[in-house]
Design an enzyme around this catalytic site. Sequence first.
Site, PDB file in Angstrom:
ATOM      1  N   ALA A   1      43.799-116.306 -21.552  1.00  0.00           N
ATOM      2  CA  ALA A   1      43.419-117.526 -20.843  1.00  0.00           C
ATOM      3  C   ALA A   1      44.427-118.633 -21.103  1.00  0.00           C
ATOM      4  CB  ALA A   1      42.034-117.988 -21.290  1.00  0.00           C
TER       5      ALA A   1
ATOM      6  N   GLU B   1      40.082-105.035 -18.187  1.00  0.00           N
ATOM      7  CA  GLU B   1      39.084-105.036 -17.120  1.00  0.00           C
ATOM      8  C   GLU B   1      38.977-106.452 -16.603  1.00  0.00           C
ATOM      9  OE1 GLU B   1      35.134-102.827 -17.192  1.00  0.00           O
ATOM     10  OE2 GLU B   1      34.536-104.921 -17.416  1.00  0.00           O
TER      11      GLU B   1
ATOM     12  N   ASN C   1      39.518-112.047  -9.502  1.00  0.00           N
ATOM     13  CA  ASN C   1      40.164-112.835 -10.550  1.00  0.00           C
ATOM     14  C   ASN C   1      41.540-113.292 -10.069  1.00  0.00           C
ATOM     15  OD1 ASN C   1      41.600-113.678 -12.873  1.00  0.00           O
ATOM     16  ND2 ASN C   1      40.365-112.361 -14.180  1.00  0.00           N
TER      17      ASN C   1
ATOM     18  N   TYR D   1      48.954-109.635 -13.675  1.00  0.00           N
ATOM     19  CA  TYR D   1      48.897-108.261 -14.156  1.00  0.00           C
ATOM     20  C   TYR D   1      49.758-107.328 -13.298  1.00  0.00           C
ATOM     21  CZ  TYR D   1      44.896-110.295 -16.563  1.00  0.00           C
ATOM     22  OH  TYR D   1      44.102-111.094 -17.316  1.00  0.00           O
TER      23      TYR D   1
END
Length: 173
Positions: free
Chosen positions: A97, A130, A135, A141
Amino acid sequence: MAGARSPDADPPPYQLISGLAAEDAVGPIMQVMQAAFDPVYGEAWNHSQTRSMLAMPLTHTIVAEILPRPPEAQPGEPIGFSMSRRIGDEEELLLIAVIPEWRQFGAGSSLLTQVIENAKDAGVGRIFLEMRSNNPASHLYHKFGFTQVGLRKNYYKGADSKLYDALTLALTL
C-alpha cells in the site's frame, strides 16, 4: 510510465526500510493502511490482525518513509509498506500500500521491486498475491510480469453488497 525516473534523476524523496521488529513496524503500517485502503471494500486489516501476522516467522515487511526533503516533510513519516510471507520456495505478497498523495511517485514500484529482489536472494521460485478484480493496482502487478493463475468468483463483498472476484496472480522468478 508513472514513477519512472531517468538515471540522472534525483533519488526518490523516500527511503525503504527492511527488517523492522514487529513492535516498530505495526504503527507505520497501520498509519498507511488507514489512509490507503478504501473502506468500501473492507480490505484493511485491524491492529490485532496486523500484529499477529508480523509476529509470525518468515513474515517480511518493508516500510517506505519520507526523507527530510522537501523542507515541509516530516522525516520518517510512513508513506507505504509491503508485507509478505515466505513458505518454502514461495512468497505470498499479503499487502502492499501507498498513501494516496504519494501514489505516482514510484513508491509502489520501489516496494514491489524490493520484495522481488529479497525473494530472489532467498531462493524463492514464485511470488503469489491475491487481489480484488477491480483493484486499481493491477497495472503495477502486470507491469512486473505477474499473470493470473486463479479466480475465486464473488469472493469479496463491498459495503454496497456488490460482489467482486478474487484474482490470484503469480510471478515466476
